[in-house]
Each structure stands twice: as structure tokens, then as C-alpha cells.
Design a protein around this motif. Structure first.
Motif, mmCIF file in Angstrom:
data_model
loop_
_atom_site.group_PDB
_atom_site.id
_atom_site.type_symbol
_atom_site.label_atom_id
_atom_site.label_comp_id
_atom_site.label_asym_id
_atom_site.label_seq_id
_atom_site.Cartn_x
_atom_site.Cartn_y
_atom_site.Cartn_z
ATOM 1 N N LEU A 170 109.736 53.514 82.634
ATOM 2 C CA LEU A 170 109.384 52.683 83.573
ATOM 3 C C LEU A 170 108.293 51.626 83.461
ATOM 4 O O LEU A 170 108.359 50.547 83.989
ATOM 5 N N ARG A 171 107.430 51.880 82.750
ATOM 6 C CA ARG A 171 106.504 50.956 82.232
ATOM 7 C C ARG A 171 107.088 50.019 81.299
ATOM 8 O O ARG A 171 106.783 48.765 81.225
ATOM 9 N N LYS A 172 108.062 50.442 80.490
ATOM 10 C CA LYS A 172 108.437 49.536 79.376
ATOM 11 C C LYS A 172 109.664 48.803 80.074
ATOM 12 O O LYS A 172 109.723 47.558 79.912
ATOM 13 N N CYS A 173 110.638 49.391 80.683
ATOM 14 C CA CYS A 173 111.547 48.678 81.174
ATOM 15 C C CYS A 173 111.135 47.863 82.519
ATOM 16 O O CYS A 173 111.759 46.783 82.823
ATOM 17 N N ALA A 457 96.808 53.328 85.349
ATOM 18 C CA ALA A 457 97.529 52.715 86.632
ATOM 19 C C ALA A 457 98.414 51.412 86.196
ATOM 20 O O ALA A 457 97.970 50.912 85.152
ATOM 21 N N ALA A 458 99.298 51.029 87.035
ATOM 22 C CA ALA A 458 100.112 50.110 86.665
ATOM 23 C C ALA A 458 99.208 48.784 86.861
ATOM 24 O O ALA A 458 99.638 47.922 85.975
ATOM 25 N N SER A 474 101.458 47.703 80.980
ATOM 26 C CA SER A 474 100.830 47.472 82.234
ATOM 27 C C SER A 474 99.933 46.545 82.473
ATOM 28 O O SER A 474 99.474 45.893 81.394
ATOM 29 N N GLY A 475 99.357 46.335 83.790
ATOM 30 C CA GLY A 475 98.337 45.379 83.923
ATOM 31 C C GLY A 475 98.706 43.894 84.258
ATOM 32 O O GLY A 475 99.973 43.515 83.948
ATOM 33 N N VAL A 478 99.254 40.587 80.686
ATOM 34 C CA VAL A 478 99.127 40.816 79.415
ATOM 35 C C VAL A 478 100.681 41.699 79.148
ATOM 36 O O VAL A 478 101.211 41.442 78.053
ATOM 37 N N ALA A 479 100.707 42.475 79.895
ATOM 38 C CA ALA A 479 102.002 43.350 79.600
ATOM 39 C C ALA A 479 103.245 42.623 79.670
ATOM 40 O O ALA A 479 104.139 42.851 78.906
ATOM 41 N N ILE A 480 103.483 41.917 80.811
ATOM 42 C CA ILE A 480 104.727 41.072 80.668
ATOM 43 C C ILE A 480 104.966 40.104 79.756
ATOM 44 O O ILE A 480 105.882 39.639 79.116
#
Length: 496
Positions: A170-173, A457-458, A474-475, A478-480
Motif C-alpha cells: 500500500l505504501r508503494k502502490c 506513519a503515512a 510516505s510523507g 517526497v514520497a510521491i
């Protein structure tokens, strides 16, 4: 239909034991399958296709074709798909927890905790999908304007471990789908069923064929399949969570194609407990970190440094909590610590304990393999008077071992805590506000827990420094950005 499983599913459609490619549930080209074992009893309860490098080209090409369409979907529609996926996962939490517990061994309460934590990512990135922004600027040259746009990078490959398969997916997708990327997932051989259940719900949520793909395989074929994914011309981004050794190999392979890579690698995480700490607060937080999933978490505490004035007292507090752990199959209601996930983890734990014994450490409890119903169980182990040159201090333990080290001064503790090639997370407990700020800046890790244990955390950027990897998951922003490219436009405008 589900085979004769050792657990009951309210929604049998969640059980999928085929790979998922271009919206179809398929076998591998090899026609071979591999076994899935319940670490709580050592018994085979399912199997999945043994995909090889021969399956990669067709899968990635399908993902690329899907990407060319999906990238044009407006951000609100991508957000709505993520929200729908999130809702379906929430509706099926109890079933997913059953699959997760029987694949990883973790107690059902921990599986539920992983689902609760993981769903933060689908919710978070659904919101982020509509907040991807470019910029506009007036440059130094008259009559010009400079602007940037953010665009999805392309097909992503996700190589995920077995210890937190729901969170990793879920974090990567979540980030990839919000950005407008398609993805090919290679789950761990230990936990493919959990990942396939998530894919089944993504399909039901409305993600079109090829946007999410899952190639399962066994341990033997993992290196070849993973390398083929990393080298494929249409794979533009690789996200890997796992060991530093394998992460370095992936970085080398991806360097040949100058691919964008995120590496979330191993940890050798220290925690510093000072004389002025609230010892019960520290013990609660550290116990939750240390014994979760039998110590098999990258951000768990590996080295527990305790200041001399409270050393013996704090060990005794931790010891009493450890003695209350109930070891057993994760599906049993009274279990508070399950098995390790693989038998090789028991061998490693035994070698760590033996090395500590030989070098003068005290084994206060545990240190042995447990014989319970044929499962992969190891006693909760507390070791006092550990030294910095022990194996358990030099490498990631990934076992239910709590090792205590004594220190005198803050400067000494920081130096010893930083004396590792890893830099994923560090923790400390103190009520001195000046020390708190010094430790935040002086500890060499990508994440610092301050009077806090579990800090993931997300909304919080996750990732390490040094040989614990690079990039963030996440975060905010930066993550996206890991799944986006920035394109710069320069325009000359007459009359300005």
C-alpha cells in the motif's frame, strides 16, 4: 475457489493463488508452482505460480500499455480509485489478517495493527493525488517565463519483503497510483497470497488491467526475475525494501539503465535510555518495538543502550515484560508473540546467542529454539552486558533478542550508537530538552524517535541514510516525487 484452507474466509474470492497480469489471473510460463508454508506449524497450505525471467517481458509490456492510458486519467479519478480500494480493504480486514497471519506467523492482533497502519497509505495518497503541483517563475532574462510540470515516470517495479507485505504494497502502490504510474510487484516467496488478495480488491475497485500486476515466484527464481524487471527498458522506477546486500546489487543493476531507485534497506537501530528517562514509558515503547513480529522489523531496536545509573533497574523492568509474552501460533487468541517466518531465522538467532555467551554476556531468559507444533519458534531472549563487537551488535538481528549495553556519558552513547554502517532509525528516552535537540542532530539515522517507539506513519517520510538506503516513502511531497519527473518549460512572451 479456495482450497481446504486452515482458516475460514468470509469472502472466499479474496483467496487467489495465481499471478495477476494485465487484469488476468494466470499461471507461469514454466507451469511450475511453489509451496506456501505456515510458519506456525511448518505445514504447506497453498501454492503459487513459479514465475521466471521469461514472464517479465509480457508483464512489463502490459504494464507499459496500461500506463500510457492511466497517466491521462485526471487526478480526481485516480484519487477516487484509491479511496474505493481503501474502502474495500477495510471491508475485508478480518480475512486479510487471517491470510497474513498464516503466511508471516505474526499474531492476529499484530496483523490487524499492520492493516490499520497500512490503510493510512491508501487514504493519504488518495488525498495527495490532487495536490501534485508545478511552478511558475519570472527569470532574470526579460520577456521570459519559466515553469515546471510534474508527470508520472512510467512503469514501476516493486520488490517487497515478507515481514510487512500489506504495508509495503500500500505504501508503494499508493504513491505510484496517485502519481499516475502502473506497477509490477514481485512479492516475497513467503507472502504472495496476502499481496494477491490486495490485487483482487484493486481489480474490484476499478483499476484497469495492467495498472497493477503481481508476479509470484520461489526463492530460487527470485534473483533472475528481479534482475529482469530491473533491466527491462519500460521499467523506469524500482522500489526495493530488503537487505543492504541485495539493495547494493539492485543499485548496480539499475545503474546500467540510469533508473530511478528507492532503497529501504536494513537497520541496526540503537535506543538510548538515560538516567532521567521515564523508565516505564521507555519500557512500554521498546517492548512493543522489540517483540513485534518476533523482532523481524527493519526499524526494531537492535541495541539497547542504558545509562549506568538505571542499567540494572531498567533491565529488570524489561525482563518482567518479556516474561509475560505468550508464544504460540499467531491465530490463537492468547498469543502475543508468534514464530519467526523462516527456519533460517532460527539458525541465525542461535548463532547470535552462542556468540554472546562465548564473549561473556549474561543470558537472562531464553536463547533456545522452542518446539511447538512443528513451527519456527524461538524463545524471547534477554541478554545483559552485551559488547559492541558481538555479532548481535554488528548486524541486523531479525530475531526476538533484546540485548542491553551499558554507557556512562551522552557523548559515549552517541559515538557507539553511530558506530554502524546502517542509519535507518534511532531512538532515545530523556526528559532533558537540551539533550533532546542535541541527540536529534547528532544521531546518524534517517528517522529519530524521541521518547517514542514506533514512529512510522503515512504522513511521516520513511527512509534511512548511510547503508540503510536512499529515497523516501510516505510523507508529504517526497514520497510521491519518487514516481514523478519534473519537466521544465521556458517561454519567451512578446510584449512583456
Amino acid at each position: 475457489m479456495a482450497p481446504n484452507l486452515p482458516f475460514k474466509l468470509n469472502n472466499p474470492e479474496l483467496f487467489r493463488d495465481k499471478s495477476y497480469v494485465d487484469g488476468q489471473w494466470v499461471e507461469s510460463t514454466s507451469g511450475q508452482r511453489f509451496d506456501i508454508v505456515d510458519p506456525g506449524n511448518g505445514k504447506v497450505f497453498a501454492s503459487c505460480p513459479t514465475n521466471t525471467a521469461d514472464d517479465v517481458d509480457k508483464t512489463v509490456n502490459a504494464a507499459h500499455a496500461a500506463f500510457l492510458k492511466y497517466r491521462t486519467l485526471n487526478p480526481r479519478k485516480r484519487a477516487q480509485l484509491l479511496y474505493k480500494w481503501d474502502a474495500l480493504i477495510r471491508e475485508n480486514v478480518s480475512d486479510i489478517c487471517q491470510i497474513l497471519t498464516h503466511e508471516t506467523g505474526k499474531p492476529l492482533a499484530e496483523s490487524r495493527g499492520e492493516l490499520d497502519y497500512s490503510l493510512g497509505f491508501t487514504w493519504w495518497f488518495a488525498g495527495e493525488a490532487e495536490r501534485i503541483r508545478g511552478t511558475v517563475a519570472t527569470p532574470a532574462i526579460d520577456g521570459r517565463r519559466v515553469f515546471t510540470v510534474k508527470q508520472p515516470i512510467g512503469v514501476a517495479a516493486a520488490l517487497v519483503p515478507w515481514n510487512f507485505p500489506v504495508a509495503m504494497i500500500l505504501r508503494k502502490c499508493g504513491a505510484a497510483f496517485a502519481a499516475g504510474c502502473s506497477i509490477v510487484i514481485k512479492p516475497s516467496p513467503e507472502t504472495p497470497l496476502t499481496v494477491l488478495a490486495l490485487a483482487a480488491l484493486a481489480e474490484k475497485a476499478g483499476f484497469e488491467g495492467g495498472v497493477m500486476n503481481v508476479l509470484t515466484t520461489d526463492l530460487e527464481n527470485t534473483p533472475g526475475l528481479s534482475e529482469a524487471l530491473c533491466r527491462h527498458e519500460h521499467v523506469k522506477k524500482v522500489s526495493f525494501t530488503g537487505s543492504t546486500r541485495v539493495g547494493k546489487l539492485i543499485a548496480k543493476i539499475c545503474a546500467d539503465g540510469l533508473k530511478k531507485v528507492t532503497l529501504e534497506l536494513g537497520g541496526n537501530c540503537p535506543v538510548l535510555v538515560f538516567d532521567d528517562a521515564n523508565l516505564d514509558q521507555a519500557a512500554d515503547a521498546i517492548s512493543a518495538l522489540k517483540w513485534r513480529h518476533a523482532g523481524q522489523a527493519c526499524i526494531t531496536v537492535n541495541r539497547i543502550f542504558v545509562q549506568k545509573g538505571v542499567y540494572e533497574k531498567f533491565i529488570n523492568i524489561m525482563l518482567e515484560r518479556a516474561k509475560k509474552l505468550k508464544v504460540g501460533h499467531g491465530a490463537k487468541d492468547d498469543t502475543t508473540m508468534g514464530p519467526v517466518t523462516t527456519p533460517r531465522s532460527i539458525d541465525k538467532a542461535l548463532s547470535l546467542v552462542e556468540d554472546a555467551k562465548k564473549n561473556g554476556s549474561r543470558i537472562l531468559i531464553g536463547g533456545n529454539k522452542l518446539e511447538i507444533d512443528g513451527g519456527y519458534f524461538f524463545e524471547p531472549t534477554v541478554i545483559a552486558d552485551a559488547k559492541d563487537d558481538l555479532m548481535l551488535a554488528q548486524e541486523e538481528q531479525f530475531a526476538p533478542i533484546a540485548a542491553f549495553f551499558v554507557f556512562d556519558t551522552e557523548e559515549e552513547a552517541v559515538e557507539r550508537a553511530n558506530n554502524t554502517s546502517m542509519g535507518l532509525a534511532s531512538y532515545f528516552f530523556t526528559k532533558n530538552v537540551d539533550r533532546t535537540w542535541r541527540l536529534l542532530e547528532n544521531l546518524e539515522a534517517g528517522m529519530i524517535g524521541m521518547n517514542t517507539g514506533n514512529q512510522s506513519a503515512a504522513e511521516s517520510p520513511f527512509g534511512g541514510i548511510k547503508q540503510s538506503g536512499y529515497g523516501k516513502e510516505s510523507g508529504k511531497d517526497v514520497a510521491i516525487d519518487e514516481y514523478l519527473i519534473t519537466k521544465t518549460g521556458t517561454m519567451t512572451v512578446e510584449g512583456l
